[in-house]
Design a protein around this motif. Structure first.
Motif, mmCIF file in Angstrom:
data_model
loop_
_atom_site.group_PDB
_atom_site.id
_atom_site.type_symbol
_atom_site.label_atom_id
_atom_site.label_comp_id
_atom_site.label_asym_id
_atom_site.label_seq_id
_atom_site.Cartn_x
_atom_site.Cartn_y
_atom_site.Cartn_z
ATOM 1 N N LEU A 7 2.008 -7.036 7.869
ATOM 2 C CA LEU A 7 1.283 -6.179 6.925
ATOM 3 C C LEU A 7 -0.219 -6.462 6.931
ATOM 4 O O LEU A 7 -1.011 -5.591 6.593
ATOM 5 N N PHE A 31 2.473 0.060 10.491
ATOM 6 C CA PHE A 31 3.352 -0.186 9.351
ATOM 7 C C PHE A 31 4.795 -0.359 9.822
ATOM 8 O O PHE A 31 5.375 0.550 10.412
ATOM 9 N N VAL A 36 10.472 -3.590 6.545
ATOM 10 C CA VAL A 36 9.884 -4.023 5.277
ATOM 11 C C VAL A 36 10.475 -3.208 4.129
ATOM 12 O O VAL A 36 10.636 -2.001 4.232
ATOM 13 N N LEU A 41 6.700 -5.034 0.242
ATOM 14 C CA LEU A 41 5.388 -4.405 0.294
ATOM 15 C C LEU A 41 4.654 -4.595 -1.030
ATOM 16 O O LEU A 41 3.473 -4.950 -1.049
ATOM 17 N N TYR A 44 3.371 -8.120 -1.233
ATOM 18 C CA TYR A 44 2.212 -8.315 -0.355
ATOM 19 C C TYR A 44 0.947 -7.719 -0.985
ATOM 20 O O TYR A 44 -0.102 -8.356 -0.999
#
Length: 194
Positions: A7, A31, A36, A41, A44
């Motif tokens: 990411l 991406f 993920v 996400l 992150y």
């Protein structure tokens, strides 16, 4: 490579636009949608992106859609909506513009049809479609943002083959390097590929 490392290549904070807003660059091609989860996400973004955007300063988002493959790089509509709704209100309020670079026909149709319903808080009105990089430079300083080389290559392809903008021509089968096709049979085969 772990999720956080992947990411890091997708989300990059870079410079400022011509209005002085921070730039959050998102490179769609990188991406890892297949591996993920929305929760990963969100974590992150909370750890690595939001802390840089939480001041009361406006920012803009530049999303590079160049060469995005739906089955590889697209997380899905429900995930996008969930992620958007999970963004803290203070950050959403500071978002000044979303520059959507190299939108395809499907992206344009989707956002024109469903964007108003899926995204609240005026996000839809902040979208600016950028067909070519030359139009991005009207709002950005080239020295403030690092665009990957493949985006310039894609931009060049679009410049020389404008029907790609509308999904009427593809390069999936290497037609870009083929000579001119004068027969109707050749045109028919191109229509079937798009």
């Amino acid at each position: 490579m772990d999720i956080s490392s992947r990411l890091k290549h997708v989300f990059r904070l870079q410079g400022r636009d011509k209005q002085g807003r921070k730039i959050l660059l998102i490179i769609g091609k990188y991406f890892p949608a297949r591996i993920v989860s929305p929760e990963q996400l969100k974590r992150y973004l909370e750890e690595h992106v939001y802390p840089h955007l939480e001041q009361k300063q406006p920012f803009c988002l530049v999303y590079l859609h160049s060469i995005v493959q739906r089955n590889e790089n697209f997380p899905g509509i429900s995930a996008l909506r969930w992620i958007y709704e999970e963004i803290p209100a203070a950050i959403r309020e500071n978002l000044g513009a979303v520059y959507f670079v190299h939108p395809g026909l499907q992206s344009r149709l989707f956002f024109a049809t469903f964007g108003r319903f899926l995204f609240s808080g005026g996000l839809y009105g902040k979208f600016k479609y950028i067909n070519r990089l030359e139009f991005l430079w009207e709002n950005m300083r080239k020295s403030e943002i690092k665009i990957p080389e493949f985006v310039y290559d894609h931009d060049d392809d679009l410049e020389h083959r404008p029907l790609m903008d509308y999904g009427l021509e593809t390069d999936h089968h290497g037609f870009h390097d083929a000579g001119a096709m004068d027969s109707t049979a050749s045109m028919q085969s191109l229509r079937c590929n798009s």
